[in-house]
Design a protein around this motif. Structure first.
Motif, PDB file in Angstrom:
ATOM      1  N   ASP A 111      52.064  26.747  33.100  1.00 45.42           N
ATOM      2  CA  ASP A 111      50.786  27.063  32.459  1.00 45.42           C
ATOM      3  C   ASP A 111      50.157  28.334  33.014  1.00 45.42           C
ATOM      4  O   ASP A 111      49.010  28.669  32.683  1.00 45.42           O
ATOM      5  CB  ASP A 111      49.808  25.896  32.607  1.00 45.42           C
ATOM      6  CG  ASP A 111      49.510  25.571  34.070  1.00 45.42           C
ATOM      7  OD1 ASP A 111      50.119  26.218  34.961  1.00 45.42           O
ATOM      8  OD2 ASP A 111      48.690  24.666  34.330  1.00 45.42           O
ATOM      9  N   GLY A 112      50.881  29.035  33.911  1.00 49.70           N
ATOM     10  CA  GLY A 112      50.362  30.289  34.459  1.00 49.70           C
ATOM     11  C   GLY A 112      49.625  30.139  35.771  1.00 49.70           C
ATOM     12  O   GLY A 112      49.244  31.146  36.391  1.00 49.70           O
ATOM     13  N   SER A 113      49.428  28.918  36.232  1.00 45.77           N
ATOM     14  CA  SER A 113      48.753  28.724  37.514  1.00 45.77           C
ATOM     15  C   SER A 113      49.739  28.971  38.653  1.00 45.77           C
ATOM     16  O   SER A 113      50.959  28.936  38.466  1.00 45.77           O
ATOM     17  CB  SER A 113      48.175  27.314  37.605  1.00 45.77           C
ATOM     18  OG  SER A 113      49.195  26.343  37.438  1.00 45.77           O
ATOM     19  N   LEU A 114      49.186  29.209  39.835  1.00 46.81           N
ATOM     20  CA  LEU A 114      49.996  29.470  41.031  1.00 46.81           C
ATOM     21  C   LEU A 114      49.818  28.346  42.041  1.00 46.81           C
ATOM     22  O   LEU A 114      48.737  27.777  42.166  1.00 46.81           O
ATOM     23  CB  LEU A 114      49.596  30.800  41.675  1.00 46.81           C
ATOM     24  CG  LEU A 114      49.872  32.073  40.883  1.00 46.81           C
ATOM     25  CD1 LEU A 114      49.349  33.275  41.643  1.00 46.81           C
ATOM     26  CD2 LEU A 114      51.357  32.244  40.604  1.00 46.81           C
ATOM     27  N   ARG A 115      50.898  28.073  42.779  1.00 47.96           N
ATOM     28  CA  ARG A 115      50.852  27.004  43.772  1.00 47.96           C
ATOM     29  C   ARG A 115      51.522  27.470  45.059  1.00 47.96           C
ATOM     30  O   ARG A 115      52.592  28.067  45.030  1.00 47.96           O
ATOM     31  CB  ARG A 115      51.536  25.753  43.240  1.00 47.96           C
ATOM     32  CG  ARG A 115      51.682  24.634  44.290  1.00 47.96           C
ATOM     33  CD  ARG A 115      52.318  23.407  43.697  1.00 47.96           C
ATOM     34  NE  ARG A 115      51.423  22.759  42.751  1.00 47.96           N
ATOM     35  CZ  ARG A 115      51.783  21.751  41.954  1.00 47.96           C
ATOM     36  NH1 ARG A 115      53.030  21.315  41.986  1.00 47.96           N
ATOM     37  NH2 ARG A 115      50.914  21.209  41.127  1.00 47.96           N
TER      38      ARG A 115
ATOM     39  N   PRO B 273      43.959  28.065  39.025  1.00 48.50           N
ATOM     40  CA  PRO B 273      44.115  28.033  37.566  1.00 48.50           C
ATOM     41  C   PRO B 273      44.650  29.364  37.037  1.00 48.50           C
ATOM     42  O   PRO B 273      44.581  30.390  37.725  1.00 48.50           O
ATOM     43  CB  PRO B 273      42.703  27.752  37.059  1.00 48.50           C
ATOM     44  CG  PRO B 273      41.810  28.198  38.170  1.00 48.50           C
ATOM     45  CD  PRO B 273      42.558  27.985  39.427  1.00 48.50           C
ATOM     46  N   PRO B 274      45.162  29.366  35.808  1.00 49.06           N
ATOM     47  CA  PRO B 274      45.759  30.597  35.251  1.00 49.06           C
ATOM     48  C   PRO B 274      44.774  31.761  35.167  1.00 49.06           C
ATOM     49  O   PRO B 274      45.179  32.913  35.335  1.00 49.06           O
ATOM     50  CB  PRO B 274      46.215  30.166  33.849  1.00 49.06           C
ATOM     51  CG  PRO B 274      46.363  28.690  33.925  1.00 49.06           C
ATOM     52  CD  PRO B 274      45.324  28.217  34.893  1.00 49.06           C
ATOM     53  N   ASP B 275      43.516  31.472  34.931  1.00 51.21           N
ATOM     54  CA  ASP B 275      42.551  32.559  34.763  1.00 51.21           C
ATOM     55  C   ASP B 275      41.931  32.985  36.100  1.00 51.21           C
ATOM     56  O   ASP B 275      40.968  33.748  36.115  1.00 51.21           O
ATOM     57  CB  ASP B 275      41.435  32.144  33.805  1.00 51.21           C
ATOM     58  CG  ASP B 275      40.712  30.887  34.285  1.00 51.21           C
ATOM     59  OD1 ASP B 275      41.244  30.202  35.178  1.00 51.21           O
ATOM     60  OD2 ASP B 275      39.631  30.580  33.748  1.00 51.21           O
ATOM     61  N   ALA B 276      42.463  32.493  37.204  1.00 57.58           N
ATOM     62  CA  ALA B 276      41.920  32.867  38.517  1.00 57.58           C
ATOM     63  C   ALA B 276      43.065  33.269  39.449  1.00 57.58           C
ATOM     64  O   ALA B 276      43.136  32.855  40.599  1.00 57.58           O
ATOM     65  CB  ALA B 276      41.129  31.721  39.126  1.00 57.58           C
ATOM     66  N   THR B 277      43.974  34.095  38.888  1.00 62.44           N
ATOM     67  CA  THR B 277      45.110  34.539  39.693  1.00 62.44           C
ATOM     68  C   THR B 277      44.635  35.431  40.828  1.00 62.44           C
ATOM     69  O   THR B 277      43.990  36.462  40.581  1.00 62.44           O
ATOM     70  CB  THR B 277      46.102  35.323  38.822  1.00 62.44           C
ATOM     71  OG1 THR B 277      46.533  34.500  37.741  1.00 62.44           O
ATOM     72  CG2 THR B 277      47.319  35.742  39.651  1.00 62.44           C
TER      73      THR B 277
END
Length: 490
Positions: free
Chosen positions: A394-398, A457-461
């Motif tokens: 979903d574009g999020s980072l972990r 989240p994806p919008d907070a890379t």
């Protein structure tokens, strides 16, 4: 105490010429120290009794640390990686406290040397203390110096065999008790004593008791002064740390020479001729545990125990001469007397001793402050290295982390684990997600390892690398511990 008539050379033996002897070392001469009474002997007895009582019975002192905690005041718990000293518990992560204690011990030893030479060797060294005890047992069982010397050259008889057997039995008993007391510092003392008595103790306990029994028996019973002369490095090191103001056991050459018998000295004084106070009775030599003749000057074998002072003062009292022919004095005063100048009072406070005192107080203050302000909780963080981060579908980072939460108290505690540095970062532990704080429970005196995931989240890379901080908080007390790390982005 009776005056001995044995004579020793007034000067050291020269080294043998190569053509006369091929021996590389001088053969050992058996030393039979004579008992003596006096001020310094009483000080040594007091330190011996106090030190022995402390060493043998300290493991049995109790200290209440709460339920499920060890109740021994001083305990080295190797199995759990803890060192307990009354109300202080040292964890493996706090090994710097042990380092601090070693530094304090070194500076204290340096200070003692600067003040009074080898005072440690003469009064507090375990080799000296146990040798004194063994000599006391030897006198009880085999008699005084003359008796022991006489028996050493005679054939064995039932009486001498019985005396020797009693001596060695008592020596072994003391050595066994010494080894047994040592292992009691590593386990609950009453429990281990019971296990040892019923032969249920771990094999390591019996092995270490055997090792310490053997070393104590050999070193204190047979090696004795050889340990001080050849095995111990301190006599050679301390010579580089002393100065002309340090007090050392010294023979007053200006008073004692020319030496001679009491009758001869009296006749010389009546004739108005010079006569020394030393009557050449040899008492200073026969009481010395290392066989040193202090009248020959400072010697590496002299452990500065002061027994020769007691012996000489006793003789001076009997012949009506002033005490102090042998006493603690400085090299500076020795040189001044040789020049006919007045002696100076010892200077306790000088640059060297002040420096040692400042270092001792500084290290002690730093350790005390650290102990008074240290946390009872802790947190350690280790970032995953492979992979260093994961991009989700979903574009999020972990990023993954291994976190260890430490509870250094004797009761279970509930903590809050929070994340600083990523405003929208989400913590996840074992399927539990939280955008705020995670609840963590750590049992008493335990470390809890957590597998923690941090997700954005994806919008907070975030940027390529963002500094973050994990914070562990005790809500009841407000105490916190934190550890900085980073969050890796593409």
């Amino acid at each position: 105490m009776t005056l001995s008539v044995e004579k020793t050379p007034k000067a050291r033996h020269p080294l043998p010429e190569p053509e006369e002897s091929d021996a590389l070392y001088e053969a050992r001469k058996q030393i039979y120290p004579q008992s003596v009474s006096g001020t310094f002997r009483n000080i040594k007895w007091g330190l011996l009794v106090g030190g022995m009582l402390l060493y043998y019975f300290l493991p049995f002192v109790r200290w209440d640390r709460g339920p499920d905690q060890p109740g021994q005041a001083v305990l080295i718990d190797l199995a759990n990686g803890r060192f307990y000293f009354f109300g202080i518990a040292i964890w493996p992560q706090e090994v710097y406290y042990i380092t601090g204690l070693l530094i304090l011990a070194a500076f204290t030893l340096f200070l003692m040397n600067a003040l009074a030479g080898r005072v440690w060797c003469g009064y507090l060294c375990p080799q000296t203390v146990w040798t004194d005890l063994y000599l006391l047992i030897e006198r009880w069982t085999q008699g005084e110096r003359r008796e022991r010397m006489k028996k050493a050259g005679l054939p064995w008889t039932p009486r001498t065999l019985a005396e020797a057997g009693a001596k060695h039995a008592l020596w072994l008993l003391v050595a066994w008790w010494t080894g047994g007391a040592w292992v009691l510092y590593f386990a609950d003392a009453p429990t281990l004593v019971k296990q040892l008595a019923t032969f249920d103790a771990p094999a390591q306990a019996y092995i270490w008791i055997g090792i310490f029994t053997a070393t104590t028996y050999v070193l204190a019973g047979f090696a004795r002064e050889q340990v001080c002369l050849y095995m111990c490095p301190w006599p050679r090191i301390q010579a580089a740390l002393t100065d002309e103001w340090a007090l050392n056991v010294t023979y007053r050459v200006d008073r004692g020479e020319p030496r001679g018998s009491f009758k001869k000295a009296r006749l010389l004084r009546e004739a108005g001729q010079p006569a020394g106070d030393c009557v050449d009775c040899n008492q200073c030599v026969v009481v010395c545990p290392t066989g040193v003749d202090i009248r020959n000057g400072l010697d590496m074998g002299c452990i500065q125990c002061g027994l020769c002072i007691d012996a000489c003062d006793s003789v001076m009292t009997r012949i009506g001469r002033p005490k102090g022919l042998i006493g603690y004095d400085t090299d500076l005063n020795v040189d001044r007397r040789a020049q006919g100048l007045a002696a100076l009072k010892p200077r306790v406070f000088r640059a060297r001793t002040i420096a040692y005192m400042v270092l001792i107080l500084g290290v002690a203050a730093a350790m005390g402050y650290s102990l008074a302000t240290r946390h009872t909780l802790g947190v350690d963080v280790m970032h995953d290295r492979n992979p260093i981060y994961v991009a989700l579908s979903d574009g999020s980072l972990r990023n993954g982390y291994t976190i260890r939460a430490l509870n250094k108290t004797g009761s279970a505690r509930d903590f809050k684990l929070t994340l600083d540095g990523l405003p929208r970062g989400q913590l996840e532990v074992l399927g539990r997600k939280s955008s705020g704080a995670l609840d963590v429970r750590v049992e008493a005196d335990q470390t809890l390892e957590l597998r923690v995931m941090v997700t954005t989240p994806p919008d907070a890379t975030p940027p390529q690398s963002t500094p973050i901080k994990f914070v562990l908080t005790d809500p009841k007390t407000g105490e916190q511990a934190s550890r900085a790390d980073f969050f890796k982005g593409p």
